[in-house]
Motif scaffolding. Structure first.
Motif, short mmCIF file in Angstrom:
data_model
loop_
_atom_site.label_atom_id
_atom_site.label_comp_id
_atom_site.label_asym_id
_atom_site.label_seq_id
_atom_site.Cartn_x
_atom_site.Cartn_y
_atom_site.Cartn_z
N PRO A 86 -7.46 4.57 5.52
CA PRO A 86 -6.17 4.04 6.00
C PRO A 86 -5.62 2.89 5.14
O PRO A 86 -4.46 2.50 5.30
CB PRO A 86 -6.48 3.53 7.41
N PHE A 87 -6.43 2.34 4.27
CA PHE A 87 -6.02 1.18 3.48
C PHE A 87 -5.72 1.60 2.05
O PHE A 87 -6.39 2.46 1.48
CB PHE A 87 -7.13 0.12 3.48
N ARG A 88 -4.72 0.97 1.48
CA ARG A 88 -4.37 1.20 0.08
C ARG A 88 -5.40 0.47 -0.77
O ARG A 88 -5.47 -0.76 -0.75
CB ARG A 88 -2.98 0.65 -0.19
N VAL A 89 -6.22 1.22 -1.48
CA VAL A 89 -7.21 0.62 -2.36
C VAL A 89 -6.93 1.12 -3.78
O VAL A 89 -7.31 2.22 -4.15
CB VAL A 89 -8.66 0.97 -1.95
N GLY A 90 -6.23 0.30 -4.52
CA GLY A 90 -5.93 0.61 -5.90
C GLY A 90 -6.74 -0.28 -6.82
O GLY A 90 -7.60 -1.05 -6.38
N LEU A 122 -22.80 -2.49 -5.99
CA LEU A 122 -21.53 -2.99 -5.45
C LEU A 122 -20.35 -2.62 -6.34
O LEU A 122 -19.28 -2.25 -5.85
CB LEU A 122 -21.61 -4.50 -5.24
N GLU A 123 -20.56 -2.68 -7.64
CA GLU A 123 -19.50 -2.31 -8.58
C GLU A 123 -19.18 -0.81 -8.47
O GLU A 123 -18.01 -0.42 -8.40
CB GLU A 123 -19.91 -2.67 -10.00
N ARG A 124 -20.20 0.02 -8.41
CA ARG A 124 -19.98 1.46 -8.24
C ARG A 124 -19.25 1.74 -6.93
O ARG A 124 -18.33 2.57 -6.88
CB ARG A 124 -21.31 2.23 -8.26
N ALA A 125 -19.67 1.07 -5.87
CA ALA A 125 -19.04 1.28 -4.56
C ALA A 125 -17.57 0.90 -4.60
O ALA A 125 -16.72 1.60 -4.04
CB ALA A 125 -19.78 0.46 -3.49
N ALA A 126 -17.25 -0.20 -5.27
CA ALA A 126 -15.85 -0.63 -5.35
C ALA A 126 -15.01 0.40 -6.08
O ALA A 126 -13.89 0.71 -5.66
CB ALA A 126 -15.77 -1.99 -6.05
N TYR A 127 -15.53 0.95 -7.16
CA TYR A 127 -14.79 1.98 -7.89
C TYR A 127 -14.64 3.25 -7.05
O TYR A 127 -13.61 3.93 -7.08
CB TYR A 127 -15.46 2.28 -9.24
N PHE A 128 -15.65 3.57 -6.27
CA PHE A 128 -15.65 4.76 -5.42
C PHE A 128 -14.59 4.66 -4.32
O PHE A 128 -14.04 5.68 -3.89
CB PHE A 128 -17.05 4.93 -4.81
N MET A 129 -14.28 3.46 -3.87
CA MET A 129 -13.33 3.27 -2.78
C MET A 129 -11.87 3.40 -3.21
O MET A 129 -10.98 3.50 -2.37
CB MET A 129 -13.51 1.89 -2.13
N VAL A 130 -11.61 3.36 -4.49
CA VAL A 130 -10.22 3.46 -4.96
C VAL A 130 -9.64 4.80 -4.50
O VAL A 130 -10.23 5.85 -4.73
CB VAL A 130 -10.14 3.31 -6.50
N ASN A 131 -8.50 4.72 -3.81
CA ASN A 131 -7.87 5.93 -3.30
C ASN A 131 -6.43 6.11 -3.79
O ASN A 131 -5.73 7.02 -3.35
CB ASN A 131 -7.95 5.99 -1.77
N THR A 132 -5.98 5.25 -4.68
CA THR A 132 -4.69 5.41 -5.32
C THR A 132 -4.70 4.72 -6.66
O THR A 132 -5.33 3.69 -6.82
CB THR A 132 -3.53 4.86 -4.46
N ASP A 134 -1.61 4.28 -8.00
CA ASP A 134 -0.24 3.78 -8.05
C ASP A 134 -0.24 2.27 -8.03
O ASP A 134 -1.00 1.64 -7.29
CB ASP A 134 0.55 4.27 -6.83
N PRO A 135 0.63 1.65 -8.85
CA PRO A 135 0.73 0.20 -8.80
C PRO A 135 1.30 -0.25 -7.47
O PRO A 135 1.97 0.51 -6.78
CB PRO A 135 1.68 -0.15 -9.95
N MET A 136 0.98 -1.49 -7.12
CA MET A 136 1.50 -2.07 -5.88
C MET A 136 3.02 -2.01 -5.88
O MET A 136 3.63 -2.34 -6.89
CB MET A 136 1.08 -3.55 -5.75
N PRO A 137 3.62 -1.61 -4.75
CA PRO A 137 5.09 -1.66 -4.70
C PRO A 137 5.56 -3.10 -4.85
O PRO A 137 4.95 -4.02 -4.34
CB PRO A 137 5.42 -1.11 -3.31
N GLY A 138 6.63 -3.27 -5.60
CA GLY A 138 7.11 -4.60 -5.92
C GLY A 138 8.08 -5.10 -4.94
O GLY A 138 8.45 -6.16 -4.75
#
Length: 138
Positions: A86-90, A122-132, A134-138
């Motif tokens: 449900p969270f934007r994780v870029g 922890l680093e692998r997990a952080a990369y695994f969580m990325v689900n987009t 797309d850059p943050m909307p400005g």
């Protein structure tokens, strides 16, 4: 500890080797101290108090590294990607998360042979969580 009896028992878990629950609680407390003031990450935690999120992360990490299975007993299978969907994780959120987690890991002052596998996970997990991507909307 008697070396002879240690050889007969189960091998020590990483959880126990780095100090057990107090170490994981310190790690997570240090991490959330950074998240609390982070303008990118803090909005991802809808609860006014970060305590419940901190408790979930603590229980998950303790279980993952060989501690008690309280996390699964309370919440079932971790399903990390599903729970974070449900969270934007870029890349920006991942990098902010890693910045706070790296500071938290360093605060434990573990020897390199313990710090490195913890950080690698922890680093692998952080990369695994990325689900987009797309850059943050400005």
């Amino acid at each position: 500890m008697n070396p002879e009896s240690a050889a007969d028992g189960p091998p020590e878990t990483f959880f126990a080797a780095i100090g057990g629950e107090p170490t994981f609680r310190k790690l997570v407390d240090e991490f959330y101290a950074g998240v609390a003031d982070d303008p990118l990450l803090r909005p991802m935690y809808p609860e006014a108090d970060l305590g419940p999120a901190a408790e979930r992360l603590t229980l998950f990490l303790m279980q993952y590294w060989g501690g008690p299975n309280t996390y699964s007993a309370q919440r079932g299978h971790p399903r990390l990607r599903m729970r974070h969907a449900p969270f934007r994780v870029g890349p920006a959120e991942r990098d902010a998360w890693l910045t706070h987690m790296h500071r938290a890991v360093r605060s434990l002052d573990l020897p390199p042979e313990q710090e490195q596998p913890l950080w690698d996970y922890l680093e692998r997990a952080a990369y695994f969580m990325v689900n987009t991507m797309d850059p943050m909307p400005g």
